[in-house]
Design an enzyme around this catalytic site. Structure first.
Site, PDB file in Angstrom:
ATOM      1  N   ASN A 137      20.897 -14.407   0.831  1.00  0.00           N
ATOM      2  CA  ASN A 137      22.334 -14.131   0.702  1.00  0.00           C
ATOM      3  C   ASN A 137      22.855 -13.589   2.032  1.00  0.00           C
ATOM      4  O   ASN A 137      22.107 -13.500   3.002  1.00  0.00           O
ATOM      5  CB  ASN A 137      22.579 -13.143  -0.456  1.00  0.00           C
ATOM      6  N   ASP A 187      18.083 -12.480  -7.304  1.00  0.00           N
ATOM      7  CA  ASP A 187      17.763 -12.372  -8.737  1.00  0.00           C
ATOM      8  C   ASP A 187      16.665 -13.358  -9.147  1.00  0.00           C
ATOM      9  O   ASP A 187      15.949 -13.122 -10.104  1.00  0.00           O
ATOM     10  CB  ASP A 187      19.023 -12.618  -9.579  1.00  0.00           C
ATOM     11  N   LYS A 223       6.049 -28.504   4.137  1.00  0.00           N
ATOM     12  CA  LYS A 223       7.492 -28.780   4.110  1.00  0.00           C
ATOM     13  C   LYS A 223       7.784 -29.882   3.083  1.00  0.00           C
ATOM     14  O   LYS A 223       7.156 -30.947   3.123  1.00  0.00           O
ATOM     15  CB  LYS A 223       7.934 -29.218   5.511  1.00  0.00           C
ATOM     16  N   PRO A 253      11.743  -9.440 -10.577  1.00  0.00           N
ATOM     17  CA  PRO A 253      11.816  -8.154 -11.274  1.00  0.00           C
ATOM     18  C   PRO A 253      13.076  -7.405 -10.830  1.00  0.00           C
ATOM     19  O   PRO A 253      13.485  -7.519  -9.669  1.00  0.00           O
ATOM     20  CB  PRO A 253      10.558  -7.424 -10.794  1.00  0.00           C
ATOM     21  N   ASP A 254      13.703  -6.664 -11.739  1.00  0.00           N
ATOM     22  CA  ASP A 254      14.837  -5.826 -11.359  1.00  0.00           C
ATOM     23  C   ASP A 254      14.267  -4.486 -10.898  1.00  0.00           C
ATOM     24  O   ASP A 254      13.806  -3.680 -11.710  1.00  0.00           O
ATOM     25  CB  ASP A 254      15.819  -5.656 -12.524  1.00  0.00           C
ATOM     26  N   ILE A 255      14.273  -4.274  -9.599  1.00  0.00           N
ATOM     27  CA  ILE A 255      13.618  -3.089  -9.013  1.00  0.00           C
ATOM     28  C   ILE A 255      14.302  -1.805  -9.483  1.00  0.00           C
ATOM     29  O   ILE A 255      13.658  -0.825  -9.859  1.00  0.00           O
ATOM     30  CB  ILE A 255      13.628  -3.171  -7.470  1.00  0.00           C
ATOM     31  N   LYS A 289      20.744   0.041 -16.227  1.00  0.00           N
ATOM     32  CA  LYS A 289      19.654   0.364 -15.296  1.00  0.00           C
ATOM     33  C   LYS A 289      19.350   1.861 -15.284  1.00  0.00           C
ATOM     34  O   LYS A 289      18.530   2.328 -14.500  1.00  0.00           O
ATOM     35  CB  LYS A 289      20.001  -0.141 -13.888  1.00  0.00           C
TER      36      LYS A 289
HETATM   37  O1  PMT Z   1      24.215  -5.553   3.944  1.00  0.00           O
HETATM   38  P1  PMT Z   1      25.702  -5.634   4.196  1.00  0.00           P
HETATM   39  O2  PMT Z   1      26.085  -6.894   4.953  1.00  0.00           O
HETATM   40  O3  PMT Z   1      26.213  -4.388   4.876  1.00  0.00           O
HETATM   41  O4  PMT Z   1      26.432  -5.746   2.794  1.00  0.00           O
HETATM   42  C1  PMT Z   1      26.443  -4.669   1.920  1.00  0.00           C
HETATM   43  C2  PMT Z   1      26.216  -5.123   0.474  1.00  0.00           C
HETATM   44  C3  PMT Z   1      27.384  -5.978   0.019  1.00  0.00           C
HETATM   45  C4  PMT Z   1      24.890  -5.932   0.350  1.00  0.00           C
HETATM   46  C5  PMT Z   1      26.100  -3.793  -0.391  1.00  0.00           C
HETATM   47  O5  PMT Z   1      27.292  -3.078  -0.259  1.00  0.00           O
HETATM   48  C6  PMT Z   1      25.852  -4.114  -1.853  1.00  0.00           C
HETATM   49  O6  PMT Z   1      26.750  -4.331  -2.639  1.00  0.00           O
HETATM   50  N1  PMT Z   1      24.541  -4.147  -2.244  1.00  0.00           N
HETATM   51  C7  PMT Z   1      24.086  -4.546  -3.581  1.00  0.00           C
HETATM   52  C8  PMT Z   1      24.019  -6.030  -3.671  1.00  0.00           C
HETATM   53  C9  PMT Z   1      23.512  -6.495  -5.031  1.00  0.00           C
HETATM   54  O7  PMT Z   1      22.444  -7.051  -5.084  1.00  0.00           O
HETATM   55  O8  PMT Z   1      24.261  -6.169  -6.071  1.00  0.00           O
HETATM   56  P2  PMT Z   1      23.923  -6.557  -7.592  1.00  0.00           P
HETATM   57  O9  PMT Z   1      25.176  -6.199  -8.296  1.00  0.00           O
HETATM   58  O10 PMT Z   1      23.427  -7.948  -7.675  1.00  0.00           O
HETATM   59  O11 PMT Z   1      22.739  -5.582  -7.969  1.00  0.00           O
HETATM   60  C10 PMT Z   1      22.956  -4.320  -8.580  1.00  0.00           C
HETATM   61  C11 PMT Z   1      21.930  -3.326  -8.093  1.00  0.00           C
HETATM   62  O12 PMT Z   1      20.630  -3.689  -8.564  1.00  0.00           O
HETATM   63  C12 PMT Z   1      21.807  -3.213  -6.591  1.00  0.00           C
HETATM   64  O13 PMT Z   1      21.645  -1.853  -6.271  1.00  0.00           O
HETATM   65  C13 PMT Z   1      20.545  -4.007  -6.257  1.00  0.00           C
HETATM   66  O14 PMT Z   1      19.882  -3.492  -5.117  1.00  0.00           O
HETATM   67  C14 PMT Z   1      19.721  -3.807  -7.504  1.00  0.00           C
HETATM   68  N2  PMT Z   1      18.825  -4.952  -7.807  1.00  0.00           N
HETATM   69  C15 PMT Z   1      19.329  -6.177  -8.083  1.00  0.00           C
HETATM   70  C16 PMT Z   1      18.490  -7.206  -8.420  1.00  0.00           C
HETATM   71  C17 PMT Z   1      17.099  -6.969  -8.481  1.00  0.00           C
HETATM   72  N3  PMT Z   1      16.257  -7.938  -8.776  1.00  0.00           N
HETATM   73  N4  PMT Z   1      16.622  -5.755  -8.197  1.00  0.00           N
HETATM   74  C18 PMT Z   1      17.452  -4.746  -7.868  1.00  0.00           C
HETATM   75  O15 PMT Z   1      17.006  -3.610  -7.614  1.00  0.00           O
END
Ligand code: PMT
Length: 398
Positions: A208, A277, A287, A303-305, A339
């Site tokens: 991403n 995700d 390749k 996994p959702d950390i 979470k």
């Molecule tokens: O890095 P930059 O360019 O400065 O951009 C900043 C940012 C947009 C990345 C940051 O501000 C931000 O929003 N980070 C979270 C991005 C994200 O994955 O959001 P989410 O809504 O999909 O996830 C929710 C939370 O769960 C997040 O804290 C994520 O780290 C956590 N997560 C998600 C999926 C997963 N498999 N494991 C996780 O721990």
């Protein structure tokens, strides 16, 4: 960042004096009011006019100046300073200050100030390792003087080794740190930053737009506030922040294993990383060849950390991020609950000046007790400060 701060920049005689021009630029750019003092030897290397023009303040050179001595120049300057930075600091100035000698404008002002003093030494490697110098530095450290250590490299005298002035950026960072209240001292804070990469084959991956800027800003600010900081970083182009333990990872699975291995030693975990995700069910060892008009890659859930941290029996204070394109408040509140978080920082990533890969952000905060607040548009560094203010307040009230 340094708006309203009065900083005295002392410059001693050494070839590295030219680097203080860049340091001065960094200090003034971040809002500091900088007053320069140059020793006689410093003026042999760079003309005072350069510093006067960039600082927009007169450069102090003489202890007995007819104009500034109307108000006892060195005392009034020393009294008004929030911070004193000496860069480059020679073995001579360190020796004089350690011996309590005050015989020129720079040494008298250092002697008279109550502000923190930060020395950035630069000298020949043999001078730097000389026990006399080292003893003087240790004495000053014991007395509370701060040091930004020199780095190794080719020195102006032709020798290789320690003694090269630290970079202007590193000295600038130490200056900010010296001016920051240590509200998180004694705390260990883990920050995750950047994207994860889920490999499809040796040349392709799913990822991403995360640049890591938000997470790195949090790590730097937490360190300035006195925390021990662990930064678990996905692939970014950012330099490793000084004074922070950085663990580089690539995939979500790697991030999970590094985060979970350290969770027990943390008081706080802030998950700013944009974790993928899903990952490809299988990574091809070679390749994948182009064939047919379409292709399907089967994905499996990562996994959702954060949810894993939330389900720990004894868990750190948890701050999640929510990157949203719609229904921001509803989605963020759902993530906070599902979470099991203490706080979530929601950003609308459809805005050009917020979210991914920009220097600014605006966020809404949601807390476990149902309360909330929001930040306006600000730099990611400033937002990191606001987030850590919330964290510190919650830790104190726990
Ligand atoms: O890095 P930059 O360019 O400065 O951009 C900043 C940012 C947009 C990345 C940051 O501000 C931000 O929003 N980070 C979270 C991005 C994200 O994955 O959001 P989410 O809504 O999909 O996830 C929710 C939370 O769960 C997040 O804290 C994520 O780290 C956590 N997560 C998600 C999926 C997963 N498999 N494991 C996780 O721990």
């Amino acid at each position: 960042m340094l708006k309203g701060k009065k900083i005295i920049l002392g410059i001693c005689g050494g070839i590295a004096a030219y680097k203080s021009v860049e340091l001065l630029r960094l200090l003034t750019k971040s809002g500091a009011d900088v007053h320069v003092i140059m020793t006689r030897a410093a003026r042999e290397f760079v003309a005072p006019l350069t510093f006067q023009t960039l600082s927009m303040n007169p450069v102090h050179t003489d202890l007995f100046n007819l104009i500034s001595e109307q108000e006892i120049g060195h005392i009034s300057l020393a009294d008004r300073a929030d911070l004193f930075v000496v860069a480059p600091a020679t073995a001579n100035i360190i020796g004089k200050v350690a011996a309590g000698i005050a015989d020129d404008m720079l040494t008298t002002t250092i002697m008279a100030t109550k502000a923190p003093v930060l020395f950035a030494p630069a000298m020949n490697v043999n001078m730097y390792t000389n026990p006399l110098y080292q003893e003087n530095e240790q004495k000053l450290r014991r007395l509370g003087y701060l040091f930004e250590a020199p780095v190794s490299g080719t020195l102006a005298c032709g020798w290789e080794g320690e003694g090269k002035l630290a970079s202007p950026e590193a000295i600038f960072e130490s200056a900010i740190s010296a001016l920051t209240e240590k509200k998180l001292a004694g705390r260990t804070i883990m920050v995750t930053a950047g994207p994860t990469r889920e490999e499809i084959d040796p040349v392709r991956y799913i990822s991403n737009h995360s640049s890591g800027k938000m997470g790195y800003a949090l790590a730097c600010e937490a360190r300035r506030r006195g925390a021990r900081v662990l930064l678990i970083s996905g692939p970014t182009a950012l330099p490793a922040p000084g004074g922070v333990s950085v663990v580089n990872v690539t995939s979500a699975i790697e991030m999970q294993s590094e985060v979970m291995a350290r969770a027990a030693e943390c008081d706080v975990v802030i998950k700013a990383a944009a974790v993928a995700d899903y990952r490809p069910l299988a990574r091809s060892g070679t390749k994948i060849k182009k064939k047919g008009e379409s292709s399907v890659i089967e994905l499996v859930k990562n996994p959702d950390i954060l949810a894993g941290l939330g389900s720990l029996e004894t868990r750190p204070f948890l701050v999640g991020f929510a990157a949203e394109t719609d229904a921001l408040a509803e989605n963020a509140a759902k993530k906070l609950k599902e979470k099991n978080l203490d706080m979530i920082v929601a950003n609308d990533v459809t805005q050009a000046d917020a979210g991914f890969n920009v220097d600014t952000n605006r966020a809404r905060f949601f807390f476990r007790d149902g309360s909330g607040s929001e930040s306006g548009l600000m730099s990611k560094n400033q937002l990191a400060g606001v987030i850590l203010d919330h964290v510190a307040a919650h830790l104190e009230s726990r």
